[in-house]
Design an enzyme around this catalytic site. Structure first.
Site, PDB file in Angstrom:
ATOM      1  N   LYS A  11      24.409 -22.507 -47.361  1.00  0.00           N
ATOM      2  CA  LYS A  11      23.142 -22.223 -46.666  1.00  0.00           C
ATOM      3  C   LYS A  11      22.771 -20.748 -46.786  1.00  0.00           C
ATOM      4  O   LYS A  11      21.808 -20.298 -46.164  1.00  0.00           O
ATOM      5  CB  LYS A  11      23.270 -22.572 -45.179  1.00  0.00           C
ATOM      6  N   ARG A  69      40.571 -17.737 -51.996  1.00  0.00           N
ATOM      7  CA  ARG A  69      40.305 -17.673 -53.441  1.00  0.00           C
ATOM      8  C   ARG A  69      38.807 -17.621 -53.624  1.00  0.00           C
ATOM      9  O   ARG A  69      38.066 -18.397 -52.998  1.00  0.00           O
ATOM     10  CB  ARG A  69      40.890 -18.884 -54.172  1.00  0.00           C
ATOM     11  N   ARG A  80      47.997 -25.832 -56.860  1.00  0.00           N
ATOM     12  CA  ARG A  80      49.246 -25.199 -56.428  1.00  0.00           C
ATOM     13  C   ARG A  80      49.065 -24.160 -55.331  1.00  0.00           C
ATOM     14  O   ARG A  80      49.799 -24.160 -54.334  1.00  0.00           O
ATOM     15  CB  ARG A  80      49.928 -24.469 -57.610  1.00  0.00           C
ATOM     16  N   THR A  81      48.134 -23.249 -55.545  1.00  0.00           N
ATOM     17  CA  THR A  81      48.060 -22.111 -54.627  1.00  0.00           C
ATOM     18  C   THR A  81      47.695 -22.581 -53.228  1.00  0.00           C
ATOM     19  O   THR A  81      48.338 -22.219 -52.233  1.00  0.00           O
ATOM     20  CB  THR A  81      47.035 -21.082 -55.147  1.00  0.00           C
ATOM     21  N   HIS A 130      45.893 -11.998 -58.932  1.00  0.00           N
ATOM     22  CA  HIS A 130      46.451 -13.192 -58.287  1.00  0.00           C
ATOM     23  C   HIS A 130      47.831 -12.784 -57.764  1.00  0.00           C
ATOM     24  O   HIS A 130      48.863 -13.209 -58.287  1.00  0.00           O
ATOM     25  CB  HIS A 130      46.539 -14.319 -59.315  1.00  0.00           C
TER      26      HIS A 130
HETATM   27  N1   CP Z   1      48.576 -21.090 -60.677  1.00  0.00           N
HETATM   28  C1   CP Z   1      47.510 -21.414 -59.921  1.00  0.00           C
HETATM   29  O1   CP Z   1      46.814 -20.547 -59.385  1.00  0.00           O
HETATM   30  O2   CP Z   1      47.272 -22.753 -59.843  1.00  0.00           O
HETATM   31  P1   CP Z   1      46.080 -23.393 -59.026  1.00  0.00           P
HETATM   32  O3   CP Z   1      44.792 -22.942 -59.681  1.00  0.00           O
HETATM   33  O4   CP Z   1      46.286 -24.881 -59.117  1.00  0.00           O
HETATM   34  O5   CP Z   1      46.147 -22.879 -57.624  1.00  0.00           O
END
Ligand code: CP
Length: 316
Positions: A83, A104, A54-55, A132
């Site tokens: 590396k 991320r 999703r993110t 998040h």
């Molecule tokens: N909610 C969320 O962060 O989903 P993903 O890990 O799929 O990005």
């Protein structure tokens, strides 16, 4: 008004109440008209050192709908981090090629570190078990859309409250809106002390229990389910022991308030029975869709584009 670290979005704690409401207003504009070429000519980099559906895809969709181009990786194995390149060097390089970096990373604090060295804005798309913030903004949007207001709500957080970064960020953001939180978790996955301390510091009421049944659910405005985060366990025996502790079944909704909505940041494993998906209380798929609107707002905001710019935009 607004944000620390060169307009980066690193922590939800950096945002004031007016920052949050302003971004939510921006999100509403994008729900009305998602396709605007307001970032035409810009490049957004998405660096995902951890898996995501999703993110990453909603940020990339947001960038595309805004007319920006996207570069990046969804698997760190294809990057030079394998590396031995440091995070600092990776960020410095990608900043040469892009106008914003969505990242991320598995390490807590990675987004803050990146923001300290990056000449372009960093958007934290999740750093370990820490934060998040873009998820929290879409959670706030979803709560506001379903409850009519963010104020004075009973919010039940269920499942992995130790490793779940989305619940940590949500507590921080909701401090502005007089919530009452109810933490439901097995003892080994209880809400970490630092977040309970945060609640005490900001006068946020909270309760804690391991019980989960229809009587408890009957008091909720928001029931926020979470996945037990297998990837963060060092002891897989412990994961096996707790993974099925809370499974929301349809019959458990029999006493739910009419307005109660079930949220989940997703992905789901088995903590919400699939026969709830078509129940009027289920909101988690729409919640994920709302992520597009809020991520359009975030990308615009870190590029210095204002709500007025969006309202007067003629590229629709
Ligand atoms: N909610 C969320 O962060 O989903 P993903 O890990 O799929 O990005």
């Amino acid at each position: 008004m607004f944000m620390a670290q060169k307009s980066s979005l690193v922590s939800i704690a950096h945002l004031s109440k007016s920052d949050l409401t302003y971004l939510l207003e921006m999100g509403k504009e994008f729900e009305k008209h998602p396709n605007r070429k307001i970032l035409d000519g810009r490049i957004v980099a998405t660096l995902f050192f951890e898996p995501s559906t999703r993110t990453r895809l909603s940020f990339e969709t947001a960038a595309n709908r805004l007319g920006a181009k996207v570069i990046g990786f969804s698997d760190p194995k294809v990057s030079s981090s394998t590396k031995g390149e440091t995070l600092k060097d990776t960020i410095m390089m990608v900043a040469n090629y892009s106008d914003a970096i969505v990242m991320r990373h598995h390490l807590e604090g990675a987004a803050l570190r990146a923001s300290e060295v990056s000449p372009v804005p960093i958007v934290n798309a999740g750093d370990g078990s820490h934060q998040h913030p873009s998820q929290t903004l879409l959670d706030l949007y979803s709560i506001q859309q379903t409850q009519g207001s963010l104020e004075n709500l009973n919010i039940f957080l269920v499942g992995d409250l130790k490793y779940g970064r989305t619940v940590h960020s949500l507590i921080m953001a909701m401090r502005h809106f007089n919530p009452t939180f109810h933490f439901i978790a097995p003892k080994s996955l209880e809400m970490p002390a630092e977040y309970k301390y945060f609640c005490q510091k900001y006068g946020i009421r909270f309760t804690e229990t391991e019980e989960f049944n229809e009587d408890i659910i009957s008091k909720a405005d928001i029931l926020y389910m979470t996945r037990v985060q297998k990837e963060r366990f060092t002891d897989l025996m412990e994961y096996e022991r707790v993974k099925d502790t809370y499974i929301l079944q349809r019959r458990m909704l029999c006493k739910a308030k009419d307005n109660m909505k079930i949220l989940h940041p997703l992905p789901r494993v088995n903590e919400i029975s699939q026969d709830i998906d078509d129940n009027p209380h289920a909101y988690y798929f729409q919640q994920a869709k709302n992520g597009l609107y809020m991520r359009e707002a975030i990308l615009c905001h870190v590029q210095g584009i204002t709500l007025n710019d969006i309202k007067s935009d003629k590229t629709i």
